[in-house]
Design an enzyme around this catalytic site. Structure first.
Site, mmCIF file in Angstrom:
data_model
loop_
_atom_site.group_PDB
_atom_site.id
_atom_site.type_symbol
_atom_site.label_atom_id
_atom_site.label_comp_id
_atom_site.label_asym_id
_atom_site.label_seq_id
_atom_site.Cartn_x
_atom_site.Cartn_y
_atom_site.Cartn_z
ATOM 1 N N TRP A 1 0.802 -1.235 0.000
ATOM 2 C CA TRP A 1 0.000 0.000 0.000
ATOM 3 C C TRP A 1 0.827 1.274 0.000
ATOM 4 C CZ3 TRP A 1 1.814 1.982 4.486
ATOM 5 C CH2 TRP A 1 2.089 1.114 5.544
ATOM 6 N N ASN A 2 2.130 1.162 0.186
ATOM 7 C CA ASN A 2 2.825 2.432 0.453
ATOM 8 C C ASN A 2 3.116 3.266 -0.784
ATOM 9 O OD1 ASN A 2 4.775 0.529 -0.197
ATOM 10 N ND2 ASN A 2 6.363 1.635 0.890
ATOM 11 N N LYS B 1 -2.567 -7.999 -8.268
ATOM 12 C CA LYS B 1 -3.355 -7.873 -7.038
ATOM 13 C C LYS B 1 -2.761 -6.730 -6.212
ATOM 14 C CE LYS B 1 -3.988 -9.243 -2.431
ATOM 15 N NZ LYS B 1 -4.136 -7.832 -2.087
ATOM 16 N N GLY C 1 6.462 -6.466 -0.560
ATOM 17 C CA GLY C 1 5.730 -6.459 0.709
ATOM 18 C C GLY C 1 6.680 -6.753 1.854
ATOM 19 N N GLY C 2 6.112 -7.146 2.982
ATOM 20 C CA GLY C 2 6.923 -7.423 4.162
ATOM 21 C C GLY C 2 7.671 -8.748 4.024
ATOM 22 N N GLU D 1 10.672 -8.141 -3.360
ATOM 23 C CA GLU D 1 11.196 -6.865 -2.853
ATOM 24 C C GLU D 1 10.617 -6.689 -1.462
ATOM 25 O OE1 GLU D 1 13.377 -5.101 -4.280
ATOM 26 O OE2 GLU D 1 13.286 -5.617 -6.393
ATOM 27 N N LEU D 2 11.478 -6.816 -0.441
ATOM 28 C CA LEU D 2 10.945 -6.921 0.921
ATOM 29 C C LEU D 2 11.374 -5.739 1.798
ATOM 30 C CD1 LEU D 2 11.523 -10.768 1.141
ATOM 31 C CD2 LEU D 2 9.512 -9.545 0.305
ATOM 32 N N CYS E 1 10.136 1.235 2.243
ATOM 33 C CA CYS E 1 11.018 0.096 2.487
ATOM 34 C C CYS E 1 12.453 0.573 2.691
ATOM 35 C CB CYS E 1 10.942 -0.870 1.324
ATOM 36 S SG CYS E 1 11.187 -0.075 -0.265
ATOM 37 N N GLU F 1 11.808 -3.965 11.419
ATOM 38 C CA GLU F 1 11.250 -2.883 10.593
ATOM 39 C C GLU F 1 10.001 -2.318 11.264
ATOM 40 O OE1 GLU F 1 9.298 -3.845 6.848
ATOM 41 O OE2 GLU F 1 10.472 -2.259 5.891
HETATM 42 P P1 NDP Z 1 2.355 -7.150 3.139
HETATM 43 O O1 NDP Z 1 3.481 -8.101 3.049
HETATM 44 O O2 NDP Z 1 1.420 -7.246 4.263
HETATM 45 O O3 NDP Z 1 1.456 -7.207 1.807
HETATM 46 C C1 NDP Z 1 1.999 -7.058 0.528
HETATM 47 C C2 NDP Z 1 1.009 -7.616 -0.482
HETATM 48 O O4 NDP Z 1 0.920 -9.025 -0.306
HETATM 49 C C3 NDP Z 1 -0.415 -7.075 -0.321
HETATM 50 O O5 NDP Z 1 -1.028 -6.934 -1.576
HETATM 51 C C4 NDP Z 1 -1.069 -8.187 0.479
HETATM 52 O O6 NDP Z 1 -2.462 -8.200 0.387
HETATM 53 C C5 NDP Z 1 -0.449 -9.400 -0.173
HETATM 54 N N1 NDP Z 1 -0.559 -10.626 0.607
HETATM 55 C C6 NDP Z 1 -0.806 -10.790 1.924
HETATM 56 N N2 NDP Z 1 -0.845 -12.109 2.246
HETATM 57 C C7 NDP Z 1 -0.623 -12.797 1.098
HETATM 58 C C8 NDP Z 1 -0.542 -14.183 0.768
HETATM 59 N N3 NDP Z 1 -0.710 -15.138 1.686
HETATM 60 N N4 NDP Z 1 -0.279 -14.522 -0.507
HETATM 61 C C9 NDP Z 1 -0.100 -13.577 -1.453
HETATM 62 N N5 NDP Z 1 -0.192 -12.254 -1.206
HETATM 63 C C10 NDP Z 1 -0.432 -11.859 0.057
HETATM 64 O O7 NDP Z 1 3.019 -5.699 3.067
HETATM 65 P P2 NDP Z 1 2.333 -4.297 3.282
HETATM 66 O O8 NDP Z 1 1.248 -4.105 2.289
HETATM 67 O O9 NDP Z 1 2.042 -4.130 4.732
HETATM 68 O O10 NDP Z 1 3.541 -3.311 2.842
HETATM 69 C C11 NDP Z 1 4.551 -2.946 3.693
HETATM 70 C C12 NDP Z 1 5.783 -3.803 3.489
HETATM 71 O O11 NDP Z 1 6.213 -3.728 2.145
HETATM 72 C C13 NDP Z 1 6.964 -3.355 4.315
HETATM 73 O O12 NDP Z 1 7.592 -4.440 4.938
HETATM 74 C C14 NDP Z 1 7.895 -2.727 3.299
HETATM 75 O O13 NDP Z 1 9.242 -2.740 3.669
HETATM 76 C C15 NDP Z 1 7.631 -3.532 2.094
HETATM 77 N N6 NDP Z 1 8.030 -2.805 0.902
HETATM 78 C C16 NDP Z 1 9.154 -3.196 0.214
HETATM 79 C C17 NDP Z 1 9.591 -2.468 -0.881
HETATM 80 C C18 NDP Z 1 10.788 -2.898 -1.687
HETATM 81 O O14 NDP Z 1 10.870 -2.511 -2.859
HETATM 82 N N7 NDP Z 1 11.717 -3.664 -1.156
HETATM 83 C C19 NDP Z 1 8.908 -1.252 -1.305
HETATM 84 C C20 NDP Z 1 7.758 -0.937 -0.522
HETATM 85 C C21 NDP Z 1 7.341 -1.697 0.540
HETATM 86 P P3 NDP Z 1 -3.333 -7.445 1.508
HETATM 87 O O15 NDP Z 1 -2.985 -6.007 1.419
HETATM 88 O O16 NDP Z 1 -4.702 -7.714 1.108
HETATM 89 O O17 NDP Z 1 -2.949 -8.062 2.828
#
Ligand code: NDP
Length: 494
Positions: free
Chosen positions: A153-154, A177, A230-231, A252-253, A286, A387
């Protein structure tokens, strides 16, 4: 006020969710719902993957020349540029990030599509000067198939562009998604693909929750690759699921990036850089420089200057261009940040600024947290290793280069690092020894469509942006053609 009820994008047409259910998207500044997002499920994922698969295997996308594909991407870039102001405002309403920041991102996003559009017809194989006589051997670089793009979402559209632009340039099709917290801009963005002239099914968008949409997408047998941001916990889980189907992944975490300030640095620039590293985007990036490593001889002086600048941060409505720190995007994230404030205090970190929810009148009913600076942080504390994803800075002193490197490299993450010094030797030594996918020297938070971005260690796998990114969406085929006219012995290897 009636809220707009959105539809998903499947096979080139608006699609209602099979569940017939919608959920509310909440504006983090007002804490009030403002749009209705379709609650997708496995049935929608199946439809979207089928549409993407059919677009990949038969139809005009498959037979389109690479130059025509590139032209489509560039046309899309033009449309995004024309719509940037509107999309930026939607992102701010959906995720609460500053309009100034989202405008900057939206104005920059077209560059990913121009760049990878330009690259589409420069994907070339090679003729191998093969060691066997009478054989012509060459390689082809081919797309993987259906790509699942999963975004957080960020920075919703920017991080999607990092995936969609190279994936499409390489000739793949996509099911995207977006995060459940920031789906509106994705659904508005989806309309531009049709306007640009993309064939139906090349890009599909399924909204909903991680377990209901993300998981069926990751495990779908017809998905060839997962491009995930994501995370790290979710990333690890996605990686495990993807491994069962032996799928390609880009992950990308998260990060716990160190911003390292030496006593020979230009201190004005360094104070500015450390503040921008943690308080820009309310720390919800991130690449947040959430650990400030400060050389002992300047520690006290530097902290005073950090506090002075941080105190001037204007909090408030993210739609106002003068606002510098906006709300936290989601209620669970707000609670997570508050938890970390408590943990840091219990661990003995000294709260020099903030450390609590912000209750200033200009913060409305949003989820605001005061810009927070902790000193007295030891590298072994949780606040120095985990984090937070919020406006929370941990200041850690160091004695010399060796100690700075040890502390900086001492977490499980390796996304980015900043170094502030006027010494060329130090800049080169530090950039070599820091375990991070990006090292900035005398700057911070700079990214470009041209420069590879990704993590070391638990911060990820693979690279986005730049020439490296296109190969993440291709596979190499080796073609052997016998030109000898001979019939060799069938019982030995040729
Ligand atoms: P999440 O890991 O919670 O979610 C990321 C995405 O994964 C969302 O679309 C989420 O859906 C989806 N998701 C959740 N569970 C599953 C599953 N079981 N299978 C497949 N997809 C799933 O991250 P946030 O949205 O909270 O974002 C913040 C995180 O993203 C931070 O840790 C940040 O560091 C990281 N990030 C990394 C970046 C990079 O380039 N390295 C850049 C920006 C952010 P839903 O929203 O519906 O839960």
């Amino acid at each position: 006020m009636t809220m707009k009820k959105y539809e998903m994008l499947i096979g080139g047409a608006p699609a209602a969710p099979a569940s017939c259910e919608w959920f509310e998207s909440v504006n983090p500044f007002t804490a009030a719902p403002w749009a209705m997002v379709p609650r997708g499920s496995k049935a929608d994922v199946d439809r979207a993957v089928a549409a993407a698969r059919s677009a990949f295997y038969c139809g005009s996308w498959r037979s389109m020349t690479a130059s025509a594909r590139g032209a489509l991407l560039r046309r899309l870039a033009d449309l995004i540029a024309a719509d940037a102001a509107r999309l930026a405002e939607i992102e701010t309403r959906d995720n609460g990030k500053l309009l100034a920041e989202m405008r900057g991102q939206l104005n920059y996003i077209p560059q990913w599509f121009y760049y990878f559009g330009g690259l589409a017809d420069k994907i070339e194989g090679r003729v191998i000067p093969i060691d066997k006589p009478g054989v012509f051997n060459f390689t082809r670089e081919e797309p993987l198939g259906v790509i699942a793009a999963i975004t957080p979402w960020n920075s919703p559209l920017l991080l999607a562009a990092w995936k969609l632009a190279p994936a499409l340039a390489a000739g793949n099709t996509v099911v995207w998604k977006p995060s459940e917290f920031s789906s509106v801009s994705a659904l508005e963005f989806g309309e531009l693909f049709e306007k640009a002239g993309f064939p139906p099914g090349v890009v599909n968008i399924v909204t909903g929750f991680g377990n209901e949409v993300g998981e069926p997408l990751v495990t779908h047998p017809d998905v060839a690759k997962i491009a995930f941001t994501g995370g790290d916990r979710t990333g690890e889980y996605v990686y495990q699921q993807a491994a069962r189907g032996l799928k390609h992944v880009t992950l990308e975490l998260g990060g716990k990036s160190a911003n390292i300030v030496f006593d020979d640095a230009d201190l004005d620039a360094a104070v500015n850089g450390v503040i921008s590293g943690i308080f820009a985007a309310t720390g919800q990036t991130c690449i947040a420089g959430s650990r400030a490593l400060i050389h002992r001889p300047i520690h006290e002086k530097f902290v005073d200057r950090l506090l002075a600048l941080a105190r001037t941060a204007r909090m408030g409505n993210p739609l106002e261009l003068t606002t510098q720190v906006g709300p936290i995007t989601t209620r669970p994230q707000y609670e997570k940040v508050l938890d970390y404030l408590r943990i840091a205090k219990e661990e003995g970190a000294v709260c020099q600024l903030g450390g609590s929810p912000a209750t200033r009148p200009e913060c409305g009913s949003g989820w605001f947290i005061e810009p927070t600076i902790f000193t007295g942080v030891r590298p072994d504390m949780r606040i120095a290793n985990e984090e937070v994803f919020g406006p929370v800075l941990s200041v850690i002193p160091f004695a010399d280069e060796e100690e700075a490197i040890r502390i900086a490299n001492g977490t499980v993450y390796g996304l980015a690092a900043g170094v502030w010094t006027t010494s060329m030797r130090r800049a080169l030594v530090m950039s070599e020894r820091l375990e991070a996918g990006t090292v900035w020297v005398n700057t911070y938070r700079a990214v470009s469509y041209m420069s590879p971005f990704g993590g070391y260690k638990r911060s990820g796998i693979g690279r986005e942006s730049g020439m490296d990114a296109i190969s993440e969406y291709l596979q190499t085929k080796s073609v052997w053609i016998d030109i000898s006219g001979n019939t060799p012995n069938p019982f030995v290897m040729r």
